[in-house]
Scaffold this active site. Sequence first.
Site, PDB file in Angstrom:
ATOM      1  N   GLU A  98     -14.955  21.105  17.953  1.00 26.97           N
ATOM      2  CA  GLU A  98     -14.877  21.086  19.411  1.00 26.97           C
ATOM      3  C   GLU A  98     -16.232  20.795  20.052  1.00 26.97           C
ATOM      4  O   GLU A  98     -16.452  21.067  21.235  1.00 26.97           O
ATOM      5  CB  GLU A  98     -14.337  22.411  19.932  1.00 26.97           C
ATOM      6  CG  GLU A  98     -15.243  23.622  19.729  1.00 26.97           C
ATOM      7  CD  GLU A  98     -15.026  24.327  18.405  1.00 26.97           C
ATOM      8  OE1 GLU A  98     -15.342  25.523  18.311  1.00 26.97           O
ATOM      9  OE2 GLU A  98     -14.551  23.684  17.446  1.00 26.97           O
TER      10      GLU A  98
ATOM     11  N   ASP B  13     -20.067  22.220  23.868  1.00 26.57           N
ATOM     12  CA  ASP B  13     -19.030  22.913  23.107  1.00 26.57           C
ATOM     13  C   ASP B  13     -17.955  23.427  24.063  1.00 26.57           C
ATOM     14  O   ASP B  13     -18.271  23.969  25.125  1.00 26.57           O
ATOM     15  CB  ASP B  13     -19.648  24.088  22.340  1.00 26.57           C
ATOM     16  CG  ASP B  13     -18.729  24.612  21.256  1.00 26.57           C
ATOM     17  OD1 ASP B  13     -18.781  24.070  20.144  1.00 26.57           O
ATOM     18  OD2 ASP B  13     -17.954  25.551  21.530  1.00 26.57           O
ATOM     19  N   ILE B  14     -16.684  23.243  23.693  1.00 29.00           N
ATOM     20  CA  ILE B  14     -15.586  23.758  24.515  1.00 29.00           C
ATOM     21  C   ILE B  14     -15.506  25.269  24.344  1.00 29.00           C
ATOM     22  O   ILE B  14     -15.458  25.776  23.216  1.00 29.00           O
ATOM     23  CB  ILE B  14     -14.245  23.116  24.106  1.00 29.00           C
ATOM     24  CG1 ILE B  14     -14.298  21.596  24.315  1.00 29.00           C
ATOM     25  CG2 ILE B  14     -13.096  23.705  24.911  1.00 29.00           C
ATOM     26  CD1 ILE B  14     -13.049  20.871  23.849  1.00 29.00           C
TER      27      ILE B  14
END
Length: 303
Positions: free
Chosen positions: A219, A176-177
Site C-alpha cells: 500500500e 502510505d495508505i
Amino acid sequence: MSDKESKFDKTMIITEKVNLNDRPTNHEPYLIQISGRETGQMYNLSGRTVKLGRDPTCQILLDDPHVSRLHAEIFIRNSDIVLRDAGSTNGVFVNGKKITEQTLADGDKILIGTRLYFKFCFQDAVDQNYQQNLFRAANIDGLTQLYNKKYFVDVLSKEFSFSRRTKQPLSLMMIDIDFFKKINDTYGHMAGDLMLKSVGQYLQKHLRLENIACRYGGEEFAIILRNVGQELAGSIAERLRQAVEAERVLYKGKELKVTVSVGIATFDNACFETIEDLIQAADQCLYQAKEGGRNRVVLKQAA
C-alpha cells in the site's frame, strides 16, 4: 579481403530511404524511444505533423532539461517522412550526424538533445502491440497503472545523478495508505484493490507531468519531484493529502474514507550519498507521520 567480402561489407552499410508509397500497406511509421524515462514507448507518426519538445502542446512531450520547448518536428513531404530541427539549443542528430532537416530511413537512430535516443521504423499492428505490451509489462504496475518499483529505481538513480551533477534539488515523497490492513480485514481484498487503484488515480490527477508517481509496494507509493526543494515538496504533499482525504471510495454501496501519511526527504547540497540513503530518509519521515497520528506530512529536517 576478397571482392566477395568487399561487396558484402558495402551492402551491410547501405541505409535505404523508404518512401511511404513503398512500404507494405499494413505498416505504419513509428518512433520508438530507446533511452530515457520512457524507454520502449512508441509514437505513431502516420498522417500527421508531430512536434517534439517540452512544451505541453507538443504531440511527443519530452520532459528533459536538455530538450527545447519546441525541439523538432516530423512531417510528410511528397510521401517522404522528414525530420527538422525547430531551432533547438542542443541539436538533432541522425545516425550520429547533426542535421537541420533530413528524410528518415527505416532503422535510423535519432538523438534529441543530449541523451534521448529514438529509432525510426515501419511496423504493423502486431509489432506495435507487442512492443507496447513489452513496455507496460516491464514498467507499469497492473493494478494501479502507475509505474512499478523497477521503473522507480531506474528513474531515481538517473535523477539523483543529474541533481548531484547540476546542484539542483531532488525531493522524494513516500506515501502510505492509512489503516489499509483494516480495510482488507473488514471488507476483503477486492475493497483493498479498489482503494489502491483509487489512490493511484488521485496521485495521477493531482501531479504535474514531470512528477513521477510509482507504486513502491503493497500500500506504499513513491513520487519523484525533479528540481523541487523541501518547502515546495511539502506544499505539494499537503495538497495531495487533502485531495485524497476529500475523496470517497464507493464499494458495494458503502463509502470508504481514505487518508494517507507522507514522508519527504530532499537531496540538496549533497546531503545524501546514495539513493538508498534518500529512500531511507523519506521512509523514516513516513514512519514518523504514521506514529504521529497518520493523515499528515513529515519532512526530513536539515542536519
